[in-house]
Design a protein around this motif. Structure first.
Motif, PDB file in Angstrom:
ATOM      1  N   GLN A   4     -22.082 -13.139 -55.980  1.00 22.30           N
ATOM      2  CA  GLN A   4     -21.602 -12.147 -56.947  1.00 22.30           C
ATOM      3  C   GLN A   4     -21.455 -10.771 -56.307  1.00 22.30           C
ATOM      4  OE1 GLN A   4     -24.555 -12.387 -59.981  1.00 22.30           O
ATOM      5  NE2 GLN A   4     -23.662 -14.202 -60.951  1.00 22.30           N
ATOM      6  N   HIS A   6     -20.960 -10.166 -53.164  1.00 22.47           N
ATOM      7  CA  HIS A   6     -19.831 -10.248 -52.233  1.00 22.47           C
ATOM      8  C   HIS A   6     -18.502 -10.127 -52.988  1.00 22.47           C
ATOM      9  CE1 HIS A   6     -17.602 -11.331 -48.672  1.00 22.47           C
ATOM     10  NE2 HIS A   6     -17.031 -12.330 -49.313  1.00 22.47           N
ATOM     11  N   HIS A   7     -18.411 -10.802 -54.132  1.00 22.90           N
ATOM     12  CA  HIS A   7     -17.188 -10.742 -54.923  1.00 22.90           C
ATOM     13  C   HIS A   7     -16.929  -9.312 -55.421  1.00 22.90           C
ATOM     14  CE1 HIS A   7     -13.933 -12.117 -57.449  1.00 22.90           C
ATOM     15  NE2 HIS A   7     -14.494 -11.506 -58.489  1.00 22.90           N
ATOM     16  N   MET A  22      -9.364 -12.748 -51.238  1.00 17.82           N
ATOM     17  CA  MET A  22     -10.359 -12.956 -52.289  1.00 17.82           C
ATOM     18  C   MET A  22     -11.068 -14.302 -52.159  1.00 17.82           C
ATOM     19  SD  MET A  22     -10.474 -10.195 -53.956  1.00 17.82           S
ATOM     20  CE  MET A  22     -11.354 -10.576 -55.446  1.00 17.82           C
ATOM     21  N   ASN A  23     -10.555 -15.202 -51.332  1.00 17.99           N
ATOM     22  CA  ASN A  23     -11.194 -16.502 -51.143  1.00 17.99           C
ATOM     23  C   ASN A  23     -12.142 -16.505 -49.941  1.00 17.99           C
ATOM     24  OD1 ASN A  23      -9.846 -17.649 -53.321  1.00 17.99           O
ATOM     25  ND2 ASN A  23      -8.040 -18.038 -52.062  1.00 17.99           N
TER      26      ASN A  23
END
Length: 86
Positions: A4, A6-7, A22-23
């Motif tokens: 989370q 990292h996102h 984003m992946n």
């Protein structure tokens, strides 16, 4: 939790205008080595016990070196502890 964080970092970087994939997978979490365990339960006491003994047996030693702002025993133990953390 790390995924989370990292996102959220990726979203902030993307909003700042960076070209972000984003992946991208989150970084791996590494485990502390056995050296840390040995440092706390072995090496730390090698430094701290003689300092405490010296402090108790010769409490007036600070009079000779107090002019130079000598560190206290707890400050030395704190520095040793933090150096073992690094």
């Amino acid at each position: 939790l790390i995924a989370q964080q990292h996102h959220r970092q990726l979203v902030k970087r993307k909003q700042a205008g960076e070209d972000v994939d984003m992946n991208e997978p989150p970084p791996m979490v590494t485990k502390h080595s056995d050296w840390h365990f040995g440092g706390y339960f072995g090496e730390l006491w090698v430094y701290m016990v003689p300092l405490f003994i010296w402090d108790r047996l010769d409490p007036r030693r600070h009079r000779l070196i107090a002019r130079f702002g000598a560190p206290t025993t707890l400050q030395i133990c704190r520095d040793v502890t933090f150096s073992l953390l690094m």
